[in-house]
Design a protein around this motif. Structure first.
Motif, short mmCIF file in Angstrom:
data_model
loop_
_atom_site.label_atom_id
_atom_site.label_comp_id
_atom_site.label_asym_id
_atom_site.label_seq_id
_atom_site.Cartn_x
_atom_site.Cartn_y
_atom_site.Cartn_z
N ALA A 51 35.75 58.41 46.77
CA ALA A 51 35.87 58.40 48.23
C ALA A 51 37.05 57.56 48.68
CB ALA A 51 34.57 57.87 48.85
N ALA A 52 37.23 56.39 48.06
CA ALA A 52 38.32 55.50 48.44
C ALA A 52 39.67 56.15 48.23
CB ALA A 52 38.22 54.19 47.64
N GLN A 53 39.82 56.85 47.11
CA GLN A 53 41.12 57.45 46.78
C GLN A 53 41.50 58.57 47.74
OE1 GLN A 53 40.49 58.28 42.58
NE2 GLN A 53 41.79 56.56 42.04
N ILE A 54 40.55 59.42 48.10
CA ILE A 54 40.91 60.52 49.00
C ILE A 54 41.19 59.99 50.41
CG2 ILE A 54 38.56 61.13 49.74
CD1 ILE A 54 39.44 64.06 49.60
N LEU A 55 40.47 58.97 50.84
CA LEU A 55 40.74 58.36 52.15
C LEU A 55 42.13 57.74 52.17
CD1 LEU A 55 37.29 56.70 52.92
CD2 LEU A 55 38.31 58.63 54.13
N GLU A 56 42.52 57.10 51.07
CA GLU A 56 43.83 56.46 51.00
C GLU A 56 44.95 57.50 50.88
OE1 GLU A 56 45.79 52.61 50.86
OE2 GLU A 56 43.73 53.20 51.21
N GLN A 57 44.74 58.52 50.07
CA GLN A 57 45.77 59.53 49.86
C GLN A 57 46.08 60.31 51.13
OE1 GLN A 57 44.31 61.89 46.61
NE2 GLN A 57 44.40 60.20 45.15
N LYS A 58 45.08 60.50 51.96
CA LYS A 58 45.28 61.24 53.21
C LYS A 58 45.67 60.35 54.38
CE LYS A 58 42.24 65.09 51.99
NZ LYS A 58 43.34 66.08 51.98
N GLY A 59 45.84 59.05 54.12
CA GLY A 59 46.30 58.15 55.15
C GLY A 59 45.24 57.70 56.14
N TYR A 60 43.96 57.92 55.82
CA TYR A 60 42.90 57.52 56.74
C TYR A 60 42.60 56.03 56.66
CZ TYR A 60 41.90 62.55 56.96
OH TYR A 60 41.99 63.89 57.13
N THR A 61 42.88 55.43 55.52
CA THR A 61 42.57 54.01 55.34
C THR A 61 43.76 53.28 54.74
OG1 THR A 61 41.65 54.40 53.12
CG2 THR A 61 40.10 54.43 54.99
N LEU A 62 43.75 51.96 54.90
CA LEU A 62 44.72 51.08 54.26
C LEU A 62 43.92 50.02 53.52
CD1 LEU A 62 47.68 50.24 53.88
CD2 LEU A 62 47.43 48.77 55.89
N PHE A 63 43.94 50.12 52.19
CA PHE A 63 43.10 49.28 51.34
C PHE A 63 43.93 48.21 50.63
CE2 PHE A 63 41.67 48.56 46.91
CZ PHE A 63 40.51 47.85 47.19
N THR A 64 43.34 47.00 50.51
CA THR A 64 43.98 45.91 49.78
C THR A 64 42.92 45.15 48.99
OG1 THR A 64 45.57 45.65 51.59
CG2 THR A 64 45.46 43.89 49.94
N PRO A 65 43.09 45.04 47.65
CA PRO A 65 42.17 44.22 46.86
C PRO A 65 42.61 42.76 46.87
CG PRO A 65 43.70 45.33 45.41
CD PRO A 65 44.06 45.77 46.81
N HIS A 66 41.65 41.85 46.77
CA HIS A 66 41.95 40.41 46.75
C HIS A 66 41.08 39.73 45.71
CE1 HIS A 66 44.73 40.13 50.08
NE2 HIS A 66 43.91 40.84 50.86
N TYR A 67 41.53 38.54 45.27
CA TYR A 67 40.82 37.78 44.25
C TYR A 67 40.79 36.31 44.63
CZ TYR A 67 41.35 42.02 41.51
OH TYR A 67 41.28 43.32 41.09
N ASP B 222 26.82 49.48 48.19
CA ASP B 222 26.73 50.72 47.43
C ASP B 222 27.57 51.78 48.13
OD1 ASP B 222 23.35 51.65 48.48
OD2 ASP B 222 25.25 51.85 49.53
N ARG B 223 27.78 52.87 47.44
CA ARG B 223 28.72 53.87 47.92
C ARG B 223 28.36 54.39 49.31
NH1 ARG B 223 29.07 59.02 48.68
NH2 ARG B 223 31.07 60.10 48.43
N GLY B 224 27.11 54.78 49.48
CA GLY B 224 26.70 55.36 50.75
C GLY B 224 26.82 54.40 51.92
N ALA B 225 26.36 53.17 51.73
CA ALA B 225 26.39 52.19 52.82
C ALA B 225 27.82 51.83 53.21
CB ALA B 225 25.62 50.94 52.41
N VAL B 226 28.67 51.60 52.21
CA VAL B 226 30.06 51.22 52.51
C VAL B 226 30.82 52.38 53.13
CG1 VAL B 226 32.25 50.50 51.48
CG2 VAL B 226 30.12 49.41 50.77
N LEU B 227 30.60 53.60 52.63
CA LEU B 227 31.27 54.75 53.21
C LEU B 227 30.85 54.94 54.67
CD1 LEU B 227 33.15 57.14 52.90
CD2 LEU B 227 31.23 58.47 52.00
N ASN B 228 29.59 54.74 54.95
CA ASN B 228 29.12 54.83 56.33
C ASN B 228 29.78 53.77 57.20
OD1 ASN B 228 27.45 56.98 55.80
ND2 ASN B 228 25.64 55.72 55.45
N ALA B 229 29.91 52.56 56.64
CA ALA B 229 30.52 51.47 57.40
C ALA B 229 31.98 51.76 57.69
CB ALA B 229 30.38 50.15 56.64
#
Length: 621
Positions: free
Chosen positions: A217-233, A386-393
């Motif tokens: 889900a994350a990859q298709i949202l990012e590839q289509k420009g719907y989201t801007l994701f950044t990982p942090h540590y 989990d996948r469903g909850a985060v995707l809904n959010a």
């Protein structure tokens, strides 16, 4: 950062797993617990202002004011306060819709001490999202100061609550925002704070399981420009007084500047905290390099594959294994290494320094102190990971009517195998790949093609292992054709592996080398034999015009003499031929005699013969 020592010291405890809380996400967001007459779960629309308790719940008691029931005026003017007394439940202020902006109602309720505001609709209609005003008052100063959560409830529920409160009943309520987020525009920006440690128990297990399940889900949202994701540590630093201590040396890099707790919480065994810091740094750099190439979504593939291929329990949590994963995904390894820099140098690492700075909250987000933490639209999400909850959010983070189609469907589908085969094994000759696209993302799994099953790890190796396996790239075995002759190391049966054919030697995969039977004296060794090696075989001839018999590796002379006394053999052969001829003659003679006697018996029945007696006996008359 030095003044944040105690904050980071507490973070040590959090990273060790002692302070992490988990929430259970409910689908509905409002639950009335009393009185019994209206007890139940109801839907409500969360306002697009204020600060809801993302991922949490808030319990309180409902109050419906006797005056200013629309909350369009300040309650200070009426000398009314809704602040709860010590030990009392927070106050949820119930007000009527209409006459002023939703935001003004919330601001007046907040100033009066309410913990949350419930706006009862004034007509029966589907719930809508309460938003900030769009007129000239949209820039009102108080809009940025609203911190209490707000919700719009249906007219029927509002009427029931008012009746219960006015009747003197105590109304208790539980508000739940574990899947609710503001939605300002058509793109969602979110961060995921995590770490590469896979030996910290259920906490680490839940992180990697989330990454695996949410990747597609994350990859298709990012590839289509719907989201801007950044990982942090998250990292911490070692106090200056302890930089030279054994603990800091084993848990930190760059002279104590960037540290992580020991994975096993035991300094005497396993990996050290500095190993985790280095792998965290490598994952950040993989993201940066992939992002520069326009493919930031490769981070999800790398983290997933690294967890599968390079776990601590298998002693593969190292650079060598990580580099293999990076290469398989087509990410520039040299750029990644350059980004990582010298982890032993007594200097700041710009990448990790930026990560430490990002830990400190800016604006409404707050400090990041818990792992894992998801930040959506600069607000911390603390719901069920989990996948469903985060995707809904995330979908809730889009402006209404601006959400992508994927948020309106039950499934998200993306074919990750179309690019670089998803980092999986691929036979380019016959175009067979181990990449298998699924709803949750691609998996590297050796395929079965036309009844031929391939086995292997799916990432670097797959081998045909069943009958007819040689029809696919010759089973991965050596094969070569010369001068019209073809030899193969593949055996077309149920066996595994490759075996060089007779006349060759080698591993059968990389190659098979011709065996020189003449040089190694494996054939044509009789006296007078002449041996000539050929590719895959040999040729043997005899001197002096003799004939070569391959079955016995012997030369036979054409004039009846052999170098090994085969004249006797010919005598025996001729004797057998003579005996056979004699037997055949006797056989024909006996057959002829038998035939003659049979013919004579038949003829005697129809005519008298000369040798028959003449005396005939006549009966008396």
């Amino acid at each position: 950062m030095r003044e944040k020592f105690w904050f980071l010291a507490c973070l040590w405890v959090l990273l060790s797993g002692n302070c992490l809380g988990r929430f259970v996400v409910e689908k509905n967001s409002l639950k009335v617990t009393s009185p019994e007459s209206i007890k139940g779960v109801y839907e409500c629309a969360i306002g697009n202002f204020g600060v809801p308790q993302y991922g949490g719940t808030l319990v309180g008691t409902v109050v419906y004011p006797k005056a200013n029931q629309g909350a369009c005026k300040s309650f200070d003017d009426l000398d009314i306060s809704f602040k709860s007394k010590p030990g009392g439940l927070p106050t949820f202020l119930l007000v009527d819709r209409g006459d002023c902006f939703f935001t003004l109602k919330a601001w007046n309720a907040q100033k009066a001490g309410a913990a949350a505001i419930l706006v009862a609709d004034n007509k029966n209609e589907p719930l809508i999202t309460m938003d900030t005003p769009e007129e000239e008052n949209a820039n009102a100063e108080y809009l940025q100061k609203i911190t209490i959560p707000s919700a719009l409830i249906s007219k029927s529920l509002g009427d029931s609550l008012k009746k219960a409160v006015n009747g003197g009943e105590m109304v208790n309520m539980n508000l739940d925002w574990r899947e609710a987020l503001p939605h300002p525009d058509e793109r969602v920006e979110y961060e995921f704070w995590t770490n590469s440690n896979d030996e910290c128990g259920p906490k680490c297990d839940s992180q990697i399981e989330f990454v695996k399940s949410f990747k597609g889900a994350a990859q298709i949202l990012e590839q289509k420009g719907y989201t801007l994701f950044t990982p942090h540590y998250i990292t911490w630093y070692c106090p200056e007084a302890f930089i030279l201590s054994k603990q800091c040396k084993s848990q930190c890099i760059n002279h104590g500047r960037y540290c992580a707790p020991d994975p096993e919480q035991d300094f005497s065994k396993g990996y050290d905290g500095k190993d985790v810091v280095v792998q965290n740094l490598r994952q950040v750099c993989v993201f940066r390099v992939a992002n520069e190439s326009g493919k930031p979504w490769l981070w999800w593939d790398y983290v997933t594959d690294f967890s599968i291929r390079c776990p601590m329990k298998d002693q593969k949590y190292n650079k060598e294994c990580a580099d293999k994963v990076i290469r398989s995904l087509g990410v520039d390894l040299n750029k990644v290494d350059k980004c990582i820099g010298d982890t032993e140098a007594d200097v700041e690492n710009p990448v990790l320094k930026a990560e430490q700075d990002a830990q400190i909250g800016k604006g409404p987000r707050g400090d990041v102190t818990i792992l894992p933490t998801l930040v959506i639209n600069n607000r911390q999400y603390r719901g069920k990971l989990d996948r469903g909850a985060v995707l809904n959010a995330i979908c809730a983070g889009f402006q209404e009517t601006k959400e992508p189609a994927v948020c309106l469907s039950e499934e998200i589908e993306t074919n990750e195998c179309l690019e670089n085969n998803g980092g999986c094994w691929h036979d380019k000759i016959v175009n067979i790949t181990a990449c298998r696209d699924t709803f949750r993302g691609r998996v590297c799994e050796c395929p079965t093609v036309n009844g031929v099953k391939f086995t292997g790890d799916g990432y670097t190796h797959c081998e045909a292992s069943s009958a007819l396996r040689c029809q696919f790239n010759n089973g991965g075995c050596w094969r070569e054709t010369r001068e019209g002759r073809t030899y193969s190391a593949c055996i077309d049966d149920h066996s595994h592996g490759c075996k060089c054919p007779y006349g060759f030697k080698g591993d059968g995969v990389k190659g098979c080398e011709d065996v020189d039977e003449c040089k190694e004296k494996l054939a044509c060794q009789c006296s007078g034999c002449k041996c000539k090696n050929t590719w895959g075989s040999y040729e043997c001839s005899c001197s002096g015009g003799s004939l070569y018999m391959q079955e016995h590796d012997m030369c036979i002379s054409k004039n009846g003499r052999t170098e090994v006394g085969w004249g006797s053999v010919w005598v025996i052969i001729l004797g057998l031929i003579a005996a056979g001829g004699a037997g055949y003659a006797i056989y024909k003679y006996r057959i002829r005699r038998y035939m003659d006697s049979e013919i004579r018996a038949i003829m005697a029945q129809y005519m008298p013969l000369d040798n028959q007696p003449n005396n005939v006996h006549h009966p008396d008359i």
